[in-house]
Design a protein around this motif. Structure first.
Motif, PDB file in Angstrom:
ATOM      1  N   ALA A 534       0.833  -1.093   0.042  1.00 57.34           N
ATOM      2  CA  ALA A 534       0.078  -0.114   0.209  1.00 57.34           C
ATOM      3  C   ALA A 534       0.974   1.237  -0.089  1.00 57.34           C
ATOM      4  O   ALA A 534       0.531   2.420  -0.466  1.00 57.34           O
ATOM      5  CB  ALA A 534      -0.884  -0.079   1.189  1.00 57.34           C
ATOM      6  N   ASP A 535       1.858   1.151   0.486  1.00 60.08           N
ATOM      7  CA  ASP A 535       3.135   2.239   0.601  1.00 60.08           C
ATOM      8  C   ASP A 535       4.292   1.870  -0.147  1.00 60.08           C
ATOM      9  O   ASP A 535       5.526   1.528   0.431  1.00 60.08           O
ATOM     10  CB  ASP A 535       3.271   2.552   1.986  1.00 60.08           C
ATOM     11  CG  ASP A 535       4.220   4.192   2.157  1.00 60.08           C
ATOM     12  OD1 ASP A 535       4.416   4.447   1.100  1.00 60.08           O
ATOM     13  OD2 ASP A 535       4.629   4.329   3.309  1.00 60.08           O
ATOM     14  N   PRO A 536       4.196   1.937  -1.655  1.00 63.62           N
ATOM     15  CA  PRO A 536       5.453   1.642  -2.396  1.00 63.62           C
ATOM     16  C   PRO A 536       6.530   2.501  -1.868  1.00 63.62           C
ATOM     17  O   PRO A 536       7.589   1.888  -2.362  1.00 63.62           O
ATOM     18  CB  PRO A 536       4.815   1.658  -3.731  1.00 63.62           C
ATOM     19  CG  PRO A 536       3.648   2.593  -3.705  1.00 63.62           C
ATOM     20  CD  PRO A 536       3.060   2.269  -2.498  1.00 63.62           C
ATOM     21  N   GLU A 537       6.330   3.875  -1.616  1.00 66.05           N
ATOM     22  CA  GLU A 537       7.599   4.629  -1.508  1.00 66.05           C
ATOM     23  C   GLU A 537       8.360   4.160  -0.158  1.00 66.05           C
ATOM     24  O   GLU A 537       9.465   4.236  -0.590  1.00 66.05           O
ATOM     25  CB  GLU A 537       6.976   5.976  -1.179  1.00 66.05           C
ATOM     26  CG  GLU A 537       6.089   6.643  -2.025  1.00 66.05           C
ATOM     27  CD  GLU A 537       6.796   7.325  -3.112  1.00 66.05           C
ATOM     28  OE1 GLU A 537       8.218   7.178  -2.959  1.00 66.05           O
ATOM     29  OE2 GLU A 537       6.189   7.547  -4.186  1.00 66.05           O
ATOM     30  N   ALA A 538       7.768   3.549   0.610  1.00 68.14           N
ATOM     31  CA  ALA A 538       8.372   2.852   1.759  1.00 68.14           C
ATOM     32  C   ALA A 538       9.132   1.923   1.283  1.00 68.14           C
ATOM     33  O   ALA A 538      10.402   1.728   1.736  1.00 68.14           O
ATOM     34  CB  ALA A 538       7.678   2.509   2.924  1.00 68.14           C
ATOM     35  N   LEU A 539       8.771   0.845   0.429  1.00 69.45           N
ATOM     36  CA  LEU A 539       9.663   0.089   0.217  1.00 69.45           C
ATOM     37  C   LEU A 539      10.806   0.306  -0.813  1.00 69.45           C
ATOM     38  O   LEU A 539      11.852  -0.019  -0.458  1.00 69.45           O
ATOM     39  CB  LEU A 539       8.661  -1.176  -0.694  1.00 69.45           C
ATOM     40  CG  LEU A 539       9.502  -2.366  -1.483  1.00 69.45           C
ATOM     41  CD1 LEU A 539      10.155  -3.078  -0.766  1.00 69.45           C
ATOM     42  CD2 LEU A 539       8.377  -3.165  -2.421  1.00 69.45           C
ATOM     43  N   VAL A 540      10.646   1.288  -1.537  1.00 68.36           N
ATOM     44  CA  VAL A 540      11.331   1.707  -2.560  1.00 68.36           C
ATOM     45  C   VAL A 540      12.482   2.461  -1.670  1.00 68.36           C
ATOM     46  O   VAL A 540      13.763   2.194  -1.969  1.00 68.36           O
ATOM     47  CB  VAL A 540      10.984   2.884  -3.590  1.00 68.36           C
ATOM     48  CG1 VAL A 540      12.159   3.508  -4.242  1.00 68.36           C
ATOM     49  CG2 VAL A 540      10.099   2.062  -4.714  1.00 68.36           C
ATOM     50  N   GLY A 541      12.221   3.152  -0.662  1.00 69.14           N
ATOM     51  CA  GLY A 541      13.040   3.846   0.206  1.00 69.14           C
ATOM     52  C   GLY A 541      14.107   2.942   0.823  1.00 69.14           C
ATOM     53  O   GLY A 541      15.185   2.967   1.037  1.00 69.14           O
ATOM     54  N   MET A 542      13.516   1.594   1.311  1.00 64.82           N
ATOM     55  CA  MET A 542      14.501   0.674   1.961  1.00 64.82           C
ATOM     56  C   MET A 542      15.187   0.222   0.847  1.00 64.82           C
ATOM     57  O   MET A 542      16.242  -0.046   1.344  1.00 64.82           O
ATOM     58  CB  MET A 542      13.319  -0.420   2.692  1.00 64.82           C
ATOM     59  CG  MET A 542      14.123  -1.674   3.451  1.00 64.82           C
ATOM     60  SD  MET A 542      13.383  -2.903   3.360  1.00 64.82           S
ATOM     61  CE  MET A 542      13.477  -3.348   1.525  1.00 64.82           C
TER      62      MET A 542
END
Length: 564
Positions: A534-542
């Motif tokens: 739901a929060d792809p930005e968080a995955l990309v950031g990691m």
């Protein structure tokens, strides 16, 4: 600071340093290497084996074919044979195909491996010149031969290294963003960052001799082999075929009560291992004595300075996992440095190197040490009648044959060390709560658990899965209905390289049970799920190494929790 001479300065141009330079160059980095030897000066006769994982990357770097065409003659068997002496009675044999049959053979204990590039038996004296020539021709790579690293300083911007030309004694300074010590067991770089080697300093002493013996091959009974184990009460040892004709490397494994290399007569030991008399003539090309150890550095990094290969770990090179583990270090570090130098990786992405590689080297070192201990015990228990022509002698030989095969097939056909290891402590891999399967030296279980090697399969167009992986990350989509646009958009905004690979074939390895599997370009799974979080930005950031600002593992757990 002044303009940089290189993005990465590499101390040491052996196989590890050269592989690091090749891979960095493929990512657009400028690399300078310093090496104390002259250009094309032959290396020591060391590693005799290039692992499947190493060959997989050499395939992508365009050098695997060159290596396959070198080494032993094309039709020369790569078998490992056990005999009472090299010219004596054969006990058992581990069949390994010649390089001519390496891709096609289905006979033997390592031909089932799920890889586009099986192992290759080639000595470092034949391998390293190929890597050197290939690397020297790459744009952005500069070689400084006959240069030694003296000292370095670093700050927030880069590393300033002072080197000395060994021919002129002149000193010069190289300014680079990062420094990597691939400078061997006595590493100057390791010493200057204050890292310590910890473990067991002496596991095994080996009196090793590189010889030329043109008559030896014609004296051998039966089918030739790449490796000969000599097992008799007088002297146990190992002989490797270097050119398949006249050059051989003889390892005399000293016993625990022989604490020095000169404890026993070299010539007598060689003759006992070969099984030849006093009239047999051979020439000593070089003495290559070495000490087997189990040592791992207490840290692999100091800010902008890194260690790889023997500079970071030393162990008895069973299963060929001395040089090959060092090359695995180099390839892991290269893609992380590439991410940082290309601008999409946060500085913190580099923390993954030590977090991933140090635990693996600790594991592998114990595999190697445990095997060394078993081999030492086996050499001390050779039956005195192993060469007797009677029934009791045959019974003794049959028993030793079974034990030798069972003990050694796992190191010469080491699927576990090639494909089983995983990264379970990485800050840039999203755990989903499932534990990776265990592995041994010889066995492993394929898995897509994040941190494991993505299982290999062939695409419908005939390419290897690994040939299709892009730099950075590749998203394997097994269901075309899965909407990945939000993840693609988040990656694009961050500048993170992301290749979408739709998998259309019906038959893929069973572990691919999720609709989406994200694979790093070093072939390890970074994330998997049935829908984009739901929060792809968080995955990309990691994935880009941005600090999560929360307890380790929390980011992975949150990504797991919101999967569909």
């Amino acid at each position: 600071m002044q303009a940089f001479d290189a993005d990465v300065f590499v101390a040491g141009a052996g196989p590890v340093g050269l592989t690091l330079a090749m891979d960095l160059a493929s990512r657009g980095a400028k690399v300078t290497l310093a090496e104390i030897r002259r250009y094309a000066e032959p290396p020591s006769v060391k590693c005799n084996h290039v692992s499947a994982r190493t060959m997989e990357r050499f395939r992508r770097l365009g050098v695997a074919g060159k290596l396959r065409d070198a080494g032993l003659p094309a039709d020369y068997p790569n078998d490992v044979v056990f005999r009472t002496s090299m010219c004596g009675i054969e006990l058992t044999r581990i069949p390994i195909p010649s390089r001519a049959d390496r891709y096609s053979s289905r006979e033997g204990p390592d031909t089932w491996w799920p890889t586009p590039e099986p192992p290759h038996r080639i000595n470092q004296i034949s391998m390293e010149p190929i890597l050197l020539e290939h690397t020297a021709a790459l744009p952005g790579v500069k070689l400084l031969n006959r240069h030694e690293v003296l000292r370095f300083t670093q700050d927030d911007a880069g590393v300033q290294t002072t080197v000395r030309d060994l021919d002129t004694q002149q000193e010069r300074t190289i300014l680079a963003r990062y420094l990597v010590g691939c400078d061997g067991g006595s590493s100057t770089v390791r010493k200057q960052i204050g890292a310590r080697l910890e473990g067991t300093p002496v596991v095994q002493r080996v009196q090793s001799t590189f010889i030329r013996a043109p008559r030896l091959r014609e004296m051998l009974q039966g089918k030739p082999a790449w490796c000969y184990y000599s097992i008799n009460p007088r002297r146990c040892g190992t002989v490797f075929a270097i050119d398949g004709h006249s050059k051989w490397l003889v390892h005399n494994h000293l016993n625990p009560n022989e604490p020095e290399f000169d404890s026993i007569d070299r010539d007598t030991s060689i003759r006992n291992i070969l099984g030849v008399g006093p009239d047999f003539e051979y020439e000593v090309i070089s003495k290559e004595d070495w000490v087997g150890r189990r040592l791992v550095a207490d840290r692999f990094r100091d800010r902008r300075v890194f260690l790889a290969g023997d500079a970071a770990h030393l162990w008895v090179p069973y299963a060929g996992y001395g040089m090959n583990a060092g090359i695995a270090d180099a390839l892991n570090l290269s893609w992380l440095l590439g991410a940082r130098l290309q601008g999409w990786g946060d500085e913190a992405i580099l923390e993954a190197y030590e977090a991933e590689r140090q635990p693996i080297t600790e594991q592998v070192s114990h595999f190697a040490m445990d095997h060394a201990a078993k081999m030492i015990r086996a050499r001390s228990a050779v039956p005195p009648n192993i060469e007797a022509p009677d029934a009791e002698g045959q019974e003794a030989r049959d028993g030793i044959a079974r034990e030798a095969y069972e003990l050694n097939v796992q190191q010469f056909c080491c699927a576990g060390l090639n494909f089983g290891y995983y990264y379970d402590r990485s800050p840039i891999i999203a755990s989903d709560g499932e534990s990776p399967p265990g592995y041994s030296m010889g066995d492993f279980t394929e898995s897509t658990v994040p941190g494991c090697r993505a299982p290999h399969f062939w695409l419908e167009d005939g390419r290897s899965l690994y040939d299709a992986l892009g730099q950075g990350y590749t998203l394997l989509r097994f269901d075309p209905r899965a909407d990945v646009s939000a993840f693609q958009s988040a990656a694009a905004r961050r500048g993170m390289p992301l290749t979408l690979l739709d998998i259309s074939q019906r038959h893929v390895p069973a572990p691919y049970r999720h609709k989406l599997v994200l694979v790093r370009d070093d072939q390890h799974v970074a994330w998997r799920g049935d829908a984009v979080p739901a929060d792809p930005e968080a995955l990309v950031g990691m994935l880009c190494g941005e600090p999560a600002g929360e307890a380790p593992g929390a980011a992975g757990q949150s990504l797991m929790a919101v999967q569909a």
